[in-house]
Design an enzyme around this catalytic site. Structure first.
Site, PDB file in Angstrom:
ATOM      1  N   SER A 153       0.827  -1.215   0.000  1.00 34.92           N
ATOM      2  CA  SER A 153       0.000   0.000   0.000  1.00 34.92           C
ATOM      3  C   SER A 153       0.858   1.261   0.000  1.00 34.92           C
ATOM      4  O   SER A 153       1.693   1.444   0.884  1.00 34.92           O
ATOM      5  CB  SER A 153      -0.888   0.045   1.249  1.00 34.92           C
ATOM      6  OG  SER A 153      -1.844  -0.956   1.199  1.00 34.92           O
ATOM      7  N   HIS A 191      -3.302   0.790  -4.721  1.00 30.62           N
ATOM      8  CA  HIS A 191      -2.817  -0.401  -5.436  1.00 30.62           C
ATOM      9  C   HIS A 191      -3.251  -0.324  -6.886  1.00 30.62           C
ATOM     10  O   HIS A 191      -4.451  -0.332  -7.174  1.00 30.62           O
ATOM     11  CB  HIS A 191      -3.381  -1.687  -4.809  1.00 30.62           C
ATOM     12  CG  HIS A 191      -2.748  -2.040  -3.506  1.00 30.62           C
ATOM     13  ND1 HIS A 191      -1.809  -3.034  -3.368  1.00 30.62           N
ATOM     14  CD2 HIS A 191      -2.908  -1.510  -2.277  1.00 30.62           C
ATOM     15  CE1 HIS A 191      -1.434  -3.098  -2.100  1.00 30.62           C
ATOM     16  NE2 HIS A 191      -2.091  -2.192  -1.422  1.00 30.62           N
ATOM     17  N   HIS A 214      -5.162  -9.105  -1.499  1.00 29.71           N
ATOM     18  CA  HIS A 214      -5.304  -9.311  -0.044  1.00 29.71           C
ATOM     19  C   HIS A 214      -6.448 -10.272   0.276  1.00 29.71           C
ATOM     20  O   HIS A 214      -7.454 -10.300  -0.435  1.00 29.71           O
ATOM     21  CB  HIS A 214      -5.620  -7.982   0.657  1.00 29.71           C
ATOM     22  CG  HIS A 214      -4.608  -6.911   0.459  1.00 29.71           C
ATOM     23  ND1 HIS A 214      -4.672  -6.021  -0.588  1.00 29.71           N
ATOM     24  CD2 HIS A 214      -3.504  -6.581   1.175  1.00 29.71           C
ATOM     25  CE1 HIS A 214      -3.646  -5.183  -0.502  1.00 29.71           C
ATOM     26  NE2 HIS A 214      -2.920  -5.505   0.549  1.00 29.71           N
ATOM     27  N   TYR A 262      -8.464  -9.886   2.735  1.00 33.89           N
ATOM     28  CA  TYR A 262      -9.660  -9.136   3.168  1.00 33.89           C
ATOM     29  C   TYR A 262     -10.519  -8.650   2.009  1.00 33.89           C
ATOM     30  O   TYR A 262     -11.649  -8.232   2.196  1.00 33.89           O
ATOM     31  CB  TYR A 262      -9.273  -7.966   4.096  1.00 33.89           C
ATOM     32  CG  TYR A 262      -8.391  -6.905   3.476  1.00 33.89           C
ATOM     33  CD1 TYR A 262      -8.878  -6.019   2.528  1.00 33.89           C
ATOM     34  CD2 TYR A 262      -7.065  -6.779   3.862  1.00 33.89           C
ATOM     35  CE1 TYR A 262      -8.074  -5.036   1.972  1.00 33.89           C
ATOM     36  CE2 TYR A 262      -6.250  -5.816   3.318  1.00 33.89           C
ATOM     37  CZ  TYR A 262      -6.762  -4.944   2.370  1.00 33.89           C
ATOM     38  OH  TYR A 262      -5.957  -3.987   1.812  1.00 33.89           O
ATOM     39  N   GLU A 263      -9.983  -8.725   0.787  1.00 31.13           N
ATOM     40  CA  GLU A 263     -10.799  -8.355  -0.378  1.00 31.13           C
ATOM     41  C   GLU A 263     -11.752  -9.500  -0.754  1.00 31.13           C
ATOM     42  O   GLU A 263     -12.586  -9.356  -1.634  1.00 31.13           O
ATOM     43  CB  GLU A 263      -9.904  -8.048  -1.580  1.00 31.13           C
ATOM     44  CG  GLU A 263      -9.024  -6.822  -1.372  1.00 31.13           C
ATOM     45  CD  GLU A 263      -8.014  -6.655  -2.499  1.00 31.13           C
ATOM     46  OE1 GLU A 263      -8.382  -6.068  -3.524  1.00 31.13           O
ATOM     47  OE2 GLU A 263      -6.873  -7.141  -2.351  1.00 31.13           O
ATOM     48  N   ALA A 275       2.996  -2.089   3.967  1.00 30.31           N
ATOM     49  CA  ALA A 275       2.791  -1.043   4.969  1.00 30.31           C
ATOM     50  C   ALA A 275       2.349  -1.767   6.231  1.00 30.31           C
ATOM     51  O   ALA A 275       1.566  -2.718   6.156  1.00 30.31           O
ATOM     52  CB  ALA A 275       1.713  -0.095   4.500  1.00 30.31           C
ATOM     53  N   MET A 303      -1.603  -6.759   7.024  1.00 34.23           N
ATOM     54  CA  MET A 303      -2.658  -7.617   6.461  1.00 34.23           C
ATOM     55  C   MET A 303      -2.234  -8.304   5.161  1.00 34.23           C
ATOM     56  O   MET A 303      -3.078  -8.579   4.299  1.00 34.23           O
ATOM     57  CB  MET A 303      -3.912  -6.764   6.209  1.00 34.23           C
ATOM     58  CG  MET A 303      -4.393  -6.003   7.430  1.00 34.23           C
ATOM     59  SD  MET A 303      -5.750  -4.899   7.045  1.00 34.23           S
ATOM     60  CE  MET A 303      -5.835  -3.909   8.545  1.00 34.23           C
ATOM     61  N   SER A 304      -0.931  -8.589   5.017  1.00 35.13           N
ATOM     62  CA  SER A 304      -0.470  -9.163   3.738  1.00 35.13           C
ATOM     63  C   SER A 304       0.803  -9.972   3.948  1.00 35.13           C
ATOM     64  O   SER A 304       1.136 -10.363   5.069  1.00 35.13           O
ATOM     65  CB  SER A 304      -0.200  -8.031   2.742  1.00 35.13           C
ATOM     66  OG  SER A 304       0.915  -7.273   3.160  1.00 35.13           O
ATOM     67  N   ASN A 343       2.403   3.680  10.991  1.00 31.87           N
ATOM     68  CA  ASN A 343       1.731   4.159  12.208  1.00 31.87           C
ATOM     69  C   ASN A 343       2.128   3.278  13.396  1.00 31.87           C
ATOM     70  O   ASN A 343       2.597   2.157  13.212  1.00 31.87           O
ATOM     71  CB  ASN A 343       0.207   4.084  12.023  1.00 31.87           C
ATOM     72  CG  ASN A 343      -0.243   2.672  11.653  1.00 31.87           C
ATOM     73  OD1 ASN A 343      -0.066   2.238  10.523  1.00 31.87           O
ATOM     74  ND2 ASN A 343      -0.808   1.966  12.607  1.00 31.87           N
ATOM     75  N   HIS A 355      -6.623   4.528   6.668  1.00 28.72           N
ATOM     76  CA  HIS A 355      -5.902   4.121   5.464  1.00 28.72           C
ATOM     77  C   HIS A 355      -5.232   5.332   4.800  1.00 28.72           C
ATOM     78  O   HIS A 355      -4.158   5.217   4.208  1.00 28.72           O
ATOM     79  CB  HIS A 355      -6.864   3.425   4.489  1.00 28.72           C
ATOM     80  CG  HIS A 355      -6.193   2.808   3.292  1.00 28.72           C
ATOM     81  ND1 HIS A 355      -5.193   1.864   3.401  1.00 28.72           N
ATOM     82  CD2 HIS A 355      -6.377   2.998   1.960  1.00 28.72           C
ATOM     83  CE1 HIS A 355      -4.778   1.505   2.194  1.00 28.72           C
ATOM     84  NE2 HIS A 355      -5.474   2.183   1.301  1.00 28.72           N
TER      85      HIS A 355
HETATM   86  N1  HPA Z   1      -2.462  -2.695  11.339  1.00 29.05           N
HETATM   87  C1  HPA Z   1      -2.623  -3.546  10.305  1.00 29.05           C
HETATM   88  N2  HPA Z   1      -2.238  -3.257   9.079  1.00 29.05           N
HETATM   89  C2  HPA Z   1      -1.646  -2.076   8.856  1.00 29.05           C
HETATM   90  C3  HPA Z   1      -1.446  -1.145   9.895  1.00 29.05           C
HETATM   91  C4  HPA Z   1      -1.882  -1.475  11.203  1.00 29.05           C
HETATM   92  O1  HPA Z   1      -1.746  -0.706  12.180  1.00 29.05           O
HETATM   93  N3  HPA Z   1      -0.823  -0.065   9.329  1.00 29.05           N
HETATM   94  C5  HPA Z   1      -0.661  -0.342   8.029  1.00 29.05           C
HETATM   95  N4  HPA Z   1      -1.154  -1.558   7.722  1.00 29.05           N
END
Ligand code: HPA
Length: 271
Positions: free
Chosen positions: A29, A60, A82, A84-85, A112, A210-211, A234, A246
């Site tokens: 991402s 993406h 992903h 989650y998609e 990310a 998440m990947s 973050n 996001h």
């Molecule tokens: N959690 C999960 N996935 C992420 C995060 C997070 O804090 N930041 C970027 N992708």
């Protein structure tokens, strides 16, 4: 799932003719701009490949970029798939098998991620040393094709120690700060609760995302040497005052991308 990889590889070959990629890159991402360094790019949109899964997330692009980077022939996924998609993890294994059929020997993955410790701050780059699969899924579930890999693949060198050494040495010479740690994958799409962030830290992870894990499991299975980098966008929930978004992920990824670009380029010279 039927073996779509043969058809994917054939269709990609039609676009790239005798170009044989040695390295594959999967960009996370907000990290898609890394593909802009590739010379003489041939672009293949996922939508041009029959039955290829589409990437629906903002940030993406959804295309392959094939070309050279520091004289290395690369195939790059600008936009990943992903769980989650709604995609099945097995489709990710089909993509990695496609790389194998195209002759790829090494895989670079980027993502990310959120930090699980205040020792690794937003905007930094983390070299992934290992992972914890908390997605409660696996890309290898289903019948096994022994032509690609064993039923029970070894994961003791999941993130190649050899490539990690090169990355650390290169970052140190370039004065690019590089933290190291374990990446923990959740399925998403929600960001974690504060309790989960605390628990994942206790489990021994330094970053959450998440990947990546399905790709790395699949690459180890087919025998492609792998290295991974997290761009920390973050601090995990509860470690920072503001809420997760996001938009923030994309903004911070953009910031750290420049350093990661330089680092990757120099690593490419040494592999
Ligand atoms: N959690 C999960 N996935 C992420 C995060 C997070 O804090 N930041 C970027 N992708």
């Amino acid at each position: 799932m039927t073996e779509l990889c043969y058809s994917f590889a054939e269709q990609i070959k039609k676009h790239i003719s005798d170009f044989e990629p040695e390295v594959a890159m999967i960009l996370g991402s907000g990290l898609g701009s890394l593909a802009e360094q590739i010379s003489n790019p041939i672009i293949i949109k996922y939508s041009e490949i029959k039955n290829f899964p589409q990437s629906s997330v903002s940030g993406h692009k959804g295309q392959f970029v094939c070309g050279t980077l520091q004289n290395k022939k690369v195939i790059c996924m600008q936009g990943r798939i992903h769980l989650y998609e709604g995609h099945q993890p097995q489709i990710i294994c089909q993509i990695i098998k496609t790389f194998k059929l195209l002759g790829v020997k090494k895989l670079f993955v980027t993502n990310a991620a959120g930090s699980l410790t205040t020792k690794i701050q937003a905007g930094s780059i983390m070299l992934i040393t290992d992972h914890i699969n908390m997605s409660f899924n696996n890309p290898l579930i289903g019948p096994n094709d022994d032509n690609f890999g064993p039923r029970f693949p070894d994961m003791s060198n999941a993130y190649s120690l050899n490539l990690q050494e090169i990355a650390k040495q290169t970052a140190s010479e370039l004065n690019i700060p590089l933290s190291q740690g374990v990446y923990l994958m959740v399925s998403g799409p929600n960001f974690e609760t504060a309790a989960e962030v605390k628990a994942f830290g206790i489990l021994g992870a330094s970053a959450v995302g998440m990947s990546t894990v399905p790709e790395v499991i699949s690459a180890n299975y087919v025998g492609i040497e792998t290295i991974g980098f997290s761009v920390i966008t973050n601090l995990g929930t509860g470690l920072q005052k503001n809420t997760q978004s996001h938009t923030e992920t994309l903004a911070m990824a953009n910031k750290a991308t420049q350093n990661l670009s330089i680092l990757l380029k120099h690593i490419f010279e040494r592999i």
